[in-house]
Design an enzyme around this catalytic site. Structure first.
Site, PDB file in Angstrom:
ATOM      1  N   CYS A   1       0.838  -1.210   0.000  1.00 23.30           N
ATOM      2  CA  CYS A   1       0.000   0.000   0.000  1.00 23.30           C
ATOM      3  C   CYS A   1       0.869   1.254   0.000  1.00 23.30           C
ATOM      4  O   CYS A   1       1.416   1.620   1.038  1.00 23.30           O
ATOM      5  CB  CYS A   1      -0.919  -0.037   1.225  1.00 23.30           C
ATOM      6  SG  CYS A   1      -1.960   1.408   1.398  1.00 23.30           S
TER       7      CYS A   1
ATOM      8  N   CYS B   1      -0.441   4.225   2.032  1.00 23.50           N
ATOM      9  CA  CYS B   1      -0.240   4.039   3.463  1.00 23.50           C
ATOM     10  C   CYS B   1       1.222   4.237   3.871  1.00 23.50           C
ATOM     11  O   CYS B   1       1.515   4.902   4.853  1.00 23.50           O
ATOM     12  CB  CYS B   1      -0.626   2.628   3.877  1.00 23.50           C
ATOM     13  SG  CYS B   1      -2.050   1.973   3.058  1.00 23.50           S
ATOM     14  N   ASP B   2       2.126   3.649   3.142  1.00 19.83           N
ATOM     15  CA  ASP B   2       3.513   3.545   3.614  1.00 19.83           C
ATOM     16  C   ASP B   2       4.509   4.407   2.839  1.00 19.83           C
ATOM     17  O   ASP B   2       5.673   4.481   3.224  1.00 19.83           O
ATOM     18  CB  ASP B   2       3.971   2.074   3.544  1.00 19.83           C
ATOM     19  CG  ASP B   2       3.135   1.181   4.457  1.00 19.83           C
ATOM     20  OD1 ASP B   2       2.611   1.691   5.458  1.00 19.83           O
ATOM     21  OD2 ASP B   2       2.997  -0.016   4.156  1.00 19.83           O
TER      22      ASP B   2
HETATM   23  C1  LIG Z   1       0.533  -3.439   4.851  1.00 23.93           C
HETATM   24  C2  LIG Z   1      -0.725  -2.617   4.755  1.00 23.93           C
HETATM   25  C3  LIG Z   1      -0.723  -1.320   5.172  1.00 23.93           C
HETATM   26  C4  LIG Z   1      -1.890  -0.557   5.108  1.00 23.93           C
HETATM   27  N1  LIG Z   1      -1.839   0.727   5.569  1.00 23.93           N
HETATM   28  C5  LIG Z   1      -2.963   1.482   5.524  1.00 23.93           C
HETATM   29  C6  LIG Z   1      -2.957   2.839   5.983  1.00 23.93           C
HETATM   30  O1  LIG Z   1      -1.924   3.357   6.437  1.00 23.93           O
HETATM   31  N2  LIG Z   1      -4.113   3.526   5.897  1.00 23.93           N
HETATM   32  C7  LIG Z   1      -5.271   3.006   5.381  1.00 23.93           C
HETATM   33  O2  LIG Z   1      -6.295   3.693   5.378  1.00 23.93           O
HETATM   34  N3  LIG Z   1      -5.311   1.742   4.919  1.00 23.93           N
HETATM   35  C8  LIG Z   1      -4.183   0.974   4.964  1.00 23.93           C
HETATM   36  N4  LIG Z   1      -4.201  -0.303   4.476  1.00 23.93           N
HETATM   37  C9  LIG Z   1      -5.474  -0.818   3.945  1.00 23.93           C
HETATM   38  C10 LIG Z   1      -6.422  -1.205   5.121  1.00 23.93           C
HETATM   39  O3  LIG Z   1      -5.727  -1.987   6.047  1.00 23.93           O
HETATM   40  C11 LIG Z   1      -7.644  -1.951   4.600  1.00 23.93           C
HETATM   41  O4  LIG Z   1      -8.306  -1.128   3.663  1.00 23.93           O
HETATM   42  C12 LIG Z   1      -8.624  -2.294   5.726  1.00 23.93           C
HETATM   43  O5  LIG Z   1      -7.992  -3.033   6.729  1.00 23.93           O
HETATM   44  C13 LIG Z   1      -9.805  -3.096   5.167  1.00 23.93           C
HETATM   45  O6  LIG Z   1     -10.663  -3.363   6.226  1.00 23.93           O
HETATM   46  P1  LIG Z   1     -11.737  -4.536   6.213  1.00 23.93           P
HETATM   47  O7  LIG Z   1     -12.321  -4.547   7.569  1.00 23.93           O
HETATM   48  O8  LIG Z   1     -12.630  -4.407   5.064  1.00 23.93           O
HETATM   49  O9  LIG Z   1     -10.925  -5.882   5.937  1.00 23.93           O
HETATM   50  P2  LIG Z   1      -9.575  -6.486   6.507  1.00 23.93           P
HETATM   51  O10 LIG Z   1      -8.765  -5.482   7.234  1.00 23.93           O
HETATM   52  O11 LIG Z   1      -8.975  -7.187   5.336  1.00 23.93           O
HETATM   53  O12 LIG Z   1     -10.069  -7.542   7.589  1.00 23.93           O
HETATM   54  C14 LIG Z   1     -10.673  -8.728   7.208  1.00 23.93           C
HETATM   55  C15 LIG Z   1     -10.974  -9.517   8.465  1.00 23.93           C
HETATM   56  O13 LIG Z   1     -11.757 -10.653   8.117  1.00 23.93           O
HETATM   57  C16 LIG Z   1     -11.292 -11.776   8.817  1.00 23.93           C
HETATM   58  N5  LIG Z   1     -11.716 -12.968   8.097  1.00 23.93           N
HETATM   59  C17 LIG Z   1     -11.372 -13.385   6.859  1.00 23.93           C
HETATM   60  N6  LIG Z   1     -11.988 -14.546   6.553  1.00 23.93           N
HETATM   61  C18 LIG Z   1     -12.774 -14.851   7.640  1.00 23.93           C
HETATM   62  C19 LIG Z   1     -13.644 -15.935   7.965  1.00 23.93           C
HETATM   63  N7  LIG Z   1     -13.846 -16.935   7.107  1.00 23.93           N
HETATM   64  N8  LIG Z   1     -14.272 -15.942   9.184  1.00 23.93           N
HETATM   65  C20 LIG Z   1     -14.072 -14.923  10.053  1.00 23.93           C
HETATM   66  N9  LIG Z   1     -13.248 -13.869   9.792  1.00 23.93           N
HETATM   67  C21 LIG Z   1     -12.612 -13.847   8.614  1.00 23.93           C
HETATM   68  C22 LIG Z   1      -9.775 -11.568   8.913  1.00 23.93           C
HETATM   69  O14 LIG Z   1      -9.222 -12.329   9.978  1.00 23.93           O
HETATM   70  C23 LIG Z   1      -9.735 -10.067   9.192  1.00 23.93           C
HETATM   71  O15 LIG Z   1      -9.892  -9.836  10.569  1.00 23.93           O
HETATM   72  C24 LIG Z   1      -3.068  -1.098   4.556  1.00 23.93           C
HETATM   73  C25 LIG Z   1      -3.082  -2.430   4.123  1.00 23.93           C
HETATM   74  C26 LIG Z   1      -1.934  -3.190   4.225  1.00 23.93           C
HETATM   75  C27 LIG Z   1      -1.961  -4.631   3.773  1.00 23.93           C
END
Ligand SMILES: Cc1cc2nc3c(=O)[nH]c(=O)nc-3n(C[C@H](O)[C@H](O)[C@H](O)COP(=O)(O)OP(=O)(O)OC[C@H]3O[C@@H](n4cnc5c(N)ncnc54)[C@H](O)[C@@H]3O)c2cc1C
Length: 311
Positions: A137, A140-141
Site C-alpha cells: 500500500c 499508506c507507507d
Molecule cells: C501493509 C498494509 C498497510 C496498510 N496501511 C494502511 C494505511 O496506512 N491507511 C489506510 O487507510 N489503509 C491501509 N491499508 C489498507 C487497510 O488496512 C484496509 O483497507 C482495511 O484493513 C480493510 O478493512 P476490512 O475490515 O474491510 O478488511 P480487513 O482489514 O482485510 O479484515 C478482514 C478480516 O476478516 C477476517 N476474516 C477473513 N476470513 C474470515 C472468515 N472466514 N471468518 C471470520 N473472519 C474472517 C480476517 O481475519 C480479518 O480480521 C493497509 C493495508 C496493508 C496490507
C-alpha cells in the site's frame, strides 16, 4: 442447544476496521452482536507499523494499536468477540447457519467483512519483512520512504499509479515487471515513462527479498535469459492484485467477476438480512476509513432490517 451452538441477532464475520465498526454500531443498538475475528485479528490494518491517515490521530497510530482500540470500544458496548473462523455458511433460510472452527452459529442477520488479501509474491523474505520495507500500500507507507530507493512490482494500473505516487517521496522508483509490455493504460504509461524518477526492468521477476531488520536488497531473475542479479533498495511495493476473502459465499451471494460481493448503497447483498462491507465488497477505495464507514453503514441498515421485522 449445546454450548458450542449460539443464536445471535447479528453476526459479523471479520475483525478488521469494517467488522469492528459494524460491531460498535450494533452493540450501541443493544443487539449484543457476535463477531468472529478470523485468523487476522485487527485485519490488514494491523499489519502496518503506523497509520497516518485515520482521522483523530494527529501523530499517527500503530496499525495493531488501532485494531485493539476498535475492539475495546466495540466490547465496551457489549459486542462479543470470538477468536473463531467461519468455514461454511448456509444462507438459504433464516436464521442463517454459520459453521466455524469451534461450533455453529445461527444468526438473524449477517454482516460479511472478511476483507481482501493482497496477492503475495510468495518469495523467501517477503513475509518476514512486511512493514519493514515490504509493503502492499503506497498511500499508506509511501511517506516512510522519503529520500529512499524503492522497487515496485507489477505492470498494471495500480502498480503505475502507486509508483507515480511514490515519486513524491522516494529518490528513485524502479518498476519490475515480468513481461515485455506493461498492462496499464496508455496515459498512465506515458506519465510513468516521462517521470525522471521512474525506471523499468522488464521480463524480470523477484525471487527473494533480503534484509536483517529491514529490507536491504531484492534478488531478480530475467525470465528470458535466466540471468540473476541483486538490486539494493530500502523498500519494495508489491501490486500484483488483490483477492477478496469471499470464497466461502460462492453460489450464495452475488459477486462481480473478481469475487467482490455486490451490494447496493445500503450495503445489502442479494440475500435479505445479509450485508457486506469493507474490502470484501469494495475493489475501489481500500482504506481503513472507508472500510470503517461501510461497516457502520451495514450495521445501521441491519439494525433497521431487524426493527422493520419486529414491527
Ligand atoms: C501493509 C498494509 C498497510 C496498510 N496501511 C494502511 C494505511 O496506512 N491507511 C489506510 O487507510 N489503509 C491501509 N491499508 C489498507 C487497510 O488496512 C484496509 O483497507 C482495511 O484493513 C480493510 O478493512 P476490512 O475490515 O474491510 O478488511 P480487513 O482489514 O482485510 O479484515 C478482514 C478480516 O476478516 C477476517 N476474516 C477473513 N476470513 C474470515 C472468515 N472466514 N471468518 C471470520 N473472519 C474472517 C480476517 O481475519 C480479518 O480480521 C493497509 C493495508 C496493508 C496490507
Amino acid at each position: 442447544m449445546s454450548t458450542n451452538e449460539h443464536h445471535v441477532k447479528m453476526l459479523i464475520l471479520g475483525s478488521g476496521p469494517a467488522g469492528f465498526s459494524a460491531a460498535l454500531y450494533a452493540a450501541r443498538a443493544e443487539l449484543a452482536p457476535g463477531l468472529l475475528s478470523g485468523t487476522q485479528l485487527g485485519g490488514q490494518a494491523a499489519l502496518t507499523y503506523t497509520i497516518e491517515n485515520y482521522p483523530g490521530f494527529p501523530e499517527g497510530v500503530g496499525g495493531a494499536q488501532l485494531g485493539e482500540l476498535f475492539q475495546k470500544q466495540a466490547e465496551h458496548f457489549g459486542a462479543r468477540v470470538e477468536f473463531d473462523t467461519a468455514n461454511k455458511v448456509d444462507l438459504s433460510t433464516r436464521p442463517f447457519k454459520i459453521e466455524t472452527d469451534t461450533g455453529e452459529y445461527q444468526a438473524d442477520t449477517l454482516i460479511v467483512t472478511t476483507g481482501a488479501s493482497p496477492i503475495h509474491l510468495n518469495v523467501p523474505g517477503e513475509d518476514m519483512l512486511v512493514g519493514r520495507g515490504v509493503s502492499y500500500c503506497a498511500t499508506c507507507d509511501g511517506a516512510f520512504f522519503k529520500d529512499k530507493k524503492v522497487l515496485v512490482v507489477g505492470g498494471g494500473d495500480s502498480a503505475l499509479e502507486e509508483a507515480l505516487f511514490l515519486t513524491r517521496y522516494a529518490t528513485s522508483v524502479t518498476i519490475v515487471h515480468r513481461r515485455e509490455e506493461l498492462r496499464a493504460g496508455p496515459i498512465l504509461q506515458k506519465r510513468a515513462k516521462e517521470n525522471p524518477k521512474i525506471a523499468f526492468i522488464f521480463n524480470t521477476v523477484v525471487t527473494e527479498i533480503r534484509g536483517k531488520d529491514k529490507m536491504e536488497m531484492a534478488l531478480l531473475k530475467n525470465v528470458k535469459t535466466g540471468e540473476e542479479t541483486s538490486f539494493t533498495a530500502d523498500g519494495i511495493f508489491i501490486f500484483i492484485g488483490h483477492t477478496p476473502n469471499t470464497q466461502l459465499f460462492e453460489g450464495q451471494l452475488k459477486m462481480d467477476s473478481h469475487g467482490y460481493i455486490e451490494t447496493d448503497m445500503l450495503m445489502q447483498t442479494n440475500v435479505p438480512g445479509v450485508f457486506a462491507a469493507g474490502e470484501a465488497a469494495d475493489p475501489h477505495f481500500r482504506q481503513v476509513i472507508t472500510s470503517a464507514g461501510m461497516g457502520a453503514a451495514a450495521a445501521i441498515q441491519a439494525t433497521r432490517f431487524l426493527e422493520a421485522e419486529s414491527g
